[in-house]
Design a protein around this motif. Structure first.
Motif, PDB file in Angstrom:
ATOM      1  N   HIS A  71       0.828  -1.208   0.000  1.00 10.07           N
ATOM      2  CA  HIS A  71       0.000   0.000   0.000  1.00 10.07           C
ATOM      3  C   HIS A  71       0.869   1.268   0.000  1.00 10.07           C
ATOM      4  N   LEU A  72       2.017   1.202   0.671  1.00  9.58           N
ATOM      5  CA  LEU A  72       2.917   2.355   0.658  1.00  9.58           C
ATOM      6  C   LEU A  72       3.458   2.593  -0.752  1.00  9.58           C
ATOM      7  N   GLY A  73       3.853   1.516  -1.453  1.00 12.64           N
ATOM      8  CA  GLY A  73       4.332   1.670  -2.832  1.00 12.64           C
ATOM      9  C   GLY A  73       3.253   2.260  -3.722  1.00 12.64           C
ATOM     10  N   GLU A  74       2.009   1.839  -3.541  1.00 10.58           N
ATOM     11  CA  GLU A  74       0.903   2.378  -4.338  1.00 10.58           C
ATOM     12  C   GLU A  74       0.736   3.878  -4.082  1.00 10.58           C
ATOM     13  N   ALA A  75       0.760   4.268  -2.779  1.00 11.96           N
ATOM     14  CA  ALA A  75       0.577   5.684  -2.437  1.00 11.96           C
ATOM     15  C   ALA A  75       1.735   6.532  -2.955  1.00 11.96           C
TER      16      ALA A  75
END
Length: 253
Positions: free
Chosen positions: A192-196
Motif C-alpha cells: 500500500h505504501l508503494g501504491e501511495a
C-alpha cells in the motif's frame, strides 16, 4: 253385581252343590275371577272347590302370561334412552424440552456502546466499514482508536488504506510509513505504501516499497504488477515486462 251359581257339578260321590259364588271382573285383561266364600259346610264341598280352583289355575297358565313383579316395574318406566358419550381426549405424550438456542454474539455496535474506547473493537468495525465502502465512518473509528493508542499498527494500516481509498495519497503515505517503521515485516503495508508513493510521483520510493513487498511475498501478483508499472515509468521496459510476466504466472494466468 248379581251372584251366579258355579258351573262345575259335584263329583260322583254325591256331595252337596255349592251355594251362589259371586263373580268379580279382574282389572288385568277383563278375565272373570270367582270369589269364593271363605267358609264351607263339609269336607266334600271343600274338595270340590279345591278341584275347581286347580282347574282354573291350569286354564290361566295355558291361556295367559302371568306378569312378574319385575315386569310390572318395567311397565311403569319410560323407554330407555341411548346416550353416546364423547370419546375421551387423547392424553398428549410429554415432550422433551426444546434445546436452548446458542447465545447470539453481541454486535459490534452493542459492544462498543458498552465499551466505546475499546481499540480492538474500533479497528474491527472500521475494517468492516471500509470493506462496505463507508470510508468516512471508518476513518472516525480509526482516529478514535489512534487517540487511545497512537502506535497501534493495525489502526495505522487501516487508516492508511482508508485515506488511499478517499484519494488522500499524501496523508496515506504518512500513516503507512509509520506502519512499516513499527512492523517492517508487514508485506501488505509495503504494497500500500508503494501504491501511495506512486500516486504522489515518488517513483524511487515506490520502487523500493514494491520491491520490499515482493521480497516478503515473492508470489504476490499485485505487488509484482505494481512494480512493473513503476519500472515502466522509470523507462525500464525490459524489467517491467519481466515483472508483468511474473505477475501473470503468480495469478495463474
Amino acid at each position: 253385581m248379581a251372584p251366579v251359581r258355579g258351573t262345575r257339578a259335584a263329583r260322583a260321590s254325591g256331595g252337596p252343590r255349592a251355594g251362589p259364588i259371586p263373580i268379580v271382573a279382574d282389572q288385568r285383561g277383563g278375565r272373570v275371577m270367582r270369589k269364593r266364600e271363605p267358609r264351607w259346610q263339609s269336607a266334600a264341598e271343600r274338595a270340590r272347590v279345591a278341584a275347581e280352583l286347580l282347574e282354573e289355575a291350569e286354564s290361566l297358565t295355558e291361556t295367559s302370561t302371568i306378569a312378574t313383579p319385575a315386569d310390572v316395574r318395567r311397565a311403569g318406566l319410560p323407554p330407555p334412552i341411548r346416550v353416546e358419550l364423547p370419546p375421551e381426549p387423547a392424553v398428549p405424550l410429554p415432550m422433551a424440552p426444546a434445546a436452548q438456542p446458542p447465545p447470539v454474539p453481541p454486535s459490534l455496535d452493542g459492544a462498543l456502546a458498552d465499551d466505546p474506547e475499546n481499540v480492538a473493537l474500533l479497528v474491527e468495525r472500521a475494517q468492516r466499514l471500509t470493506a462496505a465502502g463507508h470510508h468516512s465512518a471508518a476513518q472516525r473509528d480509526l482516529e478514535r482508536a489512534l487517540a487511545r493508542d497512537p502506535a497501534h499498527a493495525d489502526a495505522l494500516a487501516a487508516l492508511g488504506l482508508v485515506l488511499s481509498r478517499k484519494g488522500l495519497w499524501g496523508e496515506a503515505v504518512l500513516q503507512l510509513r509509520r506502519v512499516v517503521e513499527t512492523e517492517p515485516g508487514r508485506a501488505i503495508a509495503w504494497y500500500h505504501l508503494g501504491e501511495a508513493l506512486n500516486k504522489v510521483d515518488d517513483l524511487p520510493g515506490a520502487r523500493a516499497a514494491y520491491e520490499r513487498a515482493v521480497e516478503l511475498e515473492p508470489r504476490n501478483p499485485k505487488a509484482l504488477y505494481g512494480l512493473g508499472i513503476v519500472l515502466d515509468r522509470l523507462n525500464q521496459p525490459d524489467e517491467a515486462t519481466r515483472m508483468y510476466r511474473r505477475s501473470r504466472e503468480a495469478a495463474g494466468r
